[in-house]
Design an enzyme around this catalytic site. Structure first.
Site, PDB file in Angstrom:
ATOM      1  N   LYS A 166       0.848  -1.198   0.000  1.00  0.00           N
ATOM      2  CA  LYS A 166       0.000   0.000   0.000  1.00  0.00           C
ATOM      3  C   LYS A 166       0.882   1.246   0.000  1.00  0.00           C
ATOM      4  O   LYS A 166       1.931   1.269   0.657  1.00  0.00           O
ATOM      5  CB  LYS A 166      -0.884  -0.033   1.252  1.00  0.00           C
ATOM      6  CG  LYS A 166      -1.980   1.029   1.305  1.00  0.00           C
ATOM      7  CD  LYS A 166      -2.822   0.825   2.568  1.00  0.00           C
ATOM      8  CE  LYS A 166      -3.929   1.850   2.720  1.00  0.00           C
ATOM      9  NZ  LYS A 166      -4.700   1.645   3.966  1.00  0.00           N
ATOM     10  N   SER A 212      -9.619   1.648   3.276  1.00  0.00           N
ATOM     11  CA  SER A 212      -8.785   2.403   2.361  1.00  0.00           C
ATOM     12  C   SER A 212      -7.764   1.569   1.593  1.00  0.00           C
ATOM     13  O   SER A 212      -7.133   2.077   0.665  1.00  0.00           O
ATOM     14  CB  SER A 212      -8.055   3.496   3.137  1.00  0.00           C
ATOM     15  OG  SER A 212      -7.173   2.908   4.083  1.00  0.00           O
ATOM     16  N   SER A 254      -9.802  -0.829   7.379  1.00  0.00           N
ATOM     17  CA  SER A 254      -9.285  -0.560   6.035  1.00  0.00           C
ATOM     18  C   SER A 254      -8.694  -1.759   5.306  1.00  0.00           C
ATOM     19  O   SER A 254      -8.420  -1.666   4.110  1.00  0.00           O
ATOM     20  CB  SER A 254      -8.237   0.551   6.079  1.00  0.00           C
ATOM     21  OG  SER A 254      -8.866   1.804   6.197  1.00  0.00           O
TER      22      SER A 254
END
Ligand SMILES: *[C@@H]1O[C@H](CO)[C@@H](O)[C@H](O)[C@H]1NC(C)=O
Ligand SMILES: *[C@@H]1O[C@H](CO)[C@@H](O)[C@H](O)[C@H]1NC(C)=O
Length: 512
Positions: A61, A140, A164
């Site tokens: 990420k 996210s 997330s």
């Protein structure tokens, strides 16, 4: 399949699925990584692999620092920023022989539940609900989840502050694991809310997620919130009596069914997947126990006070002077808090991040502090106490013993999210943008485990009958939205048990 062929396939999928926008920085065809995969193939040939991840492509990420690739956090304030160091988790992966498969798209600084608040555009789910309209990938860590779902990598790292990793896993049909708070190093992971942030892992199978977890679950003295070696050994000796294998075979597991999670808003597939999971566990001899977590109703509100409060102080450093991209224009026309600060931050941050900075600054202001921040901290302690009262193992971090409820359980089983993925168009619609509360409610089942620092996993559970889809002969109906994310939550430090129960559900086939 050789590791090299597997890697080539990931690379081809990164090209084929580029339209889903899962990556901010994809893998380049050239580069030393190809040699590293070839070396790993040779090691595998001679049975000297460094680890189960040797030669595997793992996506990261884009709020986790890498020395060789930019780290943008999907934000305008970190334009063209490349970290001078690798995060501890990236080092650990590479030491185990893994290759970073690129940097994945996210909500700016991890703030969002649908991966739509990105400077690089929204992530699209690869699944469809029969219509062509793109669905939310969850957030996210939506980029990491889609990259895993479409085999653009072997596994991926995300971060989970309030759900997330688990929410995108549920929406994309993948496995998403948030370990106990403090087990995995956060050094080199850009902070959103320090007391909640956890590195999480996404994979297509729980066994892969466990392999990655084992590589990352080590003490790191550079992260002050990381669990010390002495606490680690205390927890493992404490939870290891009796050992996990005996706990699973000597007596049935006691499965908690949290009553407060049974909202009337649950959609039909979610309700069905939950009941099927419970029935499956019961069929295997485990026992079901309705339990109550009364503070759950308040957890979401407390989370949306605490997380923005921590974020507002974390993000204060991106002012264009100490960190971040500086806006063009004269330096300081109105003193140190004047033009430059306002312009840099006004242009650099997106709407959702600004909203949370304002929320956080407000709840920390002198007039509001007692009513919001202090109350939210109180609720957080009550949420933790609720969990401690129903788990059969004590919380190894709790100093004093807490009064248990009469019924105690080993793990909790509930939905990961109240519904299947919504359409992106409904989320991007202007009238819904003005009501961010709609998006926040998505986190209602993931936030409690975050507030209490507990391990939790989301696994895909099938909602279509394995026998009926072939009989009806309508392939387009049994499309790939036929799994729902089911969440397993365990006591602090009981990560292995949570993974184990996730695995039981993930392998379940349901014939009715
Ligand atoms: C949730 O409530 C409904 C009725 O209100 C019930 O039929 C269902 O079994 C409950 N689900 C669970 C998992 O307890
Ligand atoms: C707003 O969001 C909700 C929930 O996702 C959705 O049902 C509704 O259709 C959306 N409204 C519009 C105008 O798109």
């Amino acid at each position: 399949m050789s590791l090299l062929r597997e890697a080539e396939k990931c690379l081809a999928n990164q090209k084929a699925y580029a339209g889903l926008n899962a990556f901010i920085t994809p893998l380049q065809r050239s580069g030393s990584w190809l040699d590293r995969v070839r070396d790993a193939d040779a090691r595998r040939e001679s049975r000297s692999s460094k680890s189960p991840l040797d030669g595997r492509l793992i996506a990261v990420k884009d709020n986790i620092c890498t020395r060789t690739l930019p780290t943008t956090c999907a934000s305008g304030v970190l334009d063209k920023f490349t970290s001078p160091f690798d995060a501890t988790v990236v080092n650990a992966l590479e030491d185990a022989g893994a290759v970073v498969a690129g940097k994945t798209n996210l909500d700016e600084f991890g703030m969002g539940s649908h991966s739509i608040h990105s400077r690089f555009g929204p992530v699209r789910n690869s699944r469809q609900d029969g219509d062509e309209a793109p669905l939310s990938a969850g957030g996210s860590s939506g980029g990491s989840a889609v990259a895993v779902a479409t085999e653009q990598c072997y596994a991926a790292l995300g971060t989970d502050t309030g759900g997330s990793v688990r929410l995108p896993a549920a929406y994309t049909g993948t496995v998403g694991f948030k370990p106990s708070y403090g087990l995995i190093s956060r050094w080199g992971v850009v902070a959103y809310a320090n007391s909640l942030d956890t590195v999480g892992i996404l994979g297509r199978k729980t066994s892969v997620v466990r392999d990655v977890f084992n590589v990352l679950n080590h003490h790191d003295h550079r992260d002050p919130t990381n669990l010390s070696p002495s606490s680690r050994s205390r927890i493992s000796s404490y939870l290891a009596t009796p050992p996990l294998s005996d706990r699973l075979t000597s007596r049935p597991l006691r499965i908690g069914v949290p009553l407060e999670y049974n909202l009337s808003e649950l959609t039909e597939p979610v309700r069905r997947a939950w009941l099927r999971s419970l029935a499956h566990l019961e069929k295997q001899g485990h026992t079901l126990h309705p339990i109550s977590l009364p503070t759950t109703k308040l957890a979401l509100s407390a989370y949306y006070v605490l997380a923005p409060a921590e974020a507002s102080s974390n993000l204060a450093k991106y002012d264009g002077v100490r960190y971040g991209t500086r806006a063009e224009g004269p330096d300081s026309e109105e003193g140190p808090n004047g033009y430059l600060y306002a312009k840099t931050r006004g242009e650099g941050f997106g709407a959702e991040v600004k909203r949370r900075i304002l929320l956080g600054s407000f709840s920390l202001s002198a007039d509001a502090m007692d009513n919001y921040f202090i109350q939210a901290q109180r609720v957080r302690r009550l949420v933790q106490a609720d969990f401690d009262a129903i788990f059969s193992t004590e919380n190894p971090l709790r100093a004093s013993a807490i009064e248990r409820q009469e019924t105690t359980v080993d793990v909790l089983i509930g939905p990961t999210a109240p519904s299947t993925p919504p359409r992106l168009s409904s989320l991007l619609d202007a009238s819904n943008q003005s009501s961010p509360l709609n998006a926040y409610v998505t986190d209602v089942f993931t936030v409690p485990a975050s507030l209490a620092g507990l391990p939790a996993i989301s696994v895909p559970v099938s909602v279509s009958d394995s026998t009926s889809s072939s009989q009806h002969g309508s392939e387009n109906e049994s499309s790939d939205t036929d799994t729902v994310g089911i969440q397993v939550i365990g006591q602090y430090g009981d990560d292995e048990l949570v993974l184990k129960v996730g695995e039981i559900l993930e392998h379940a086939t349901f014939v009715e």
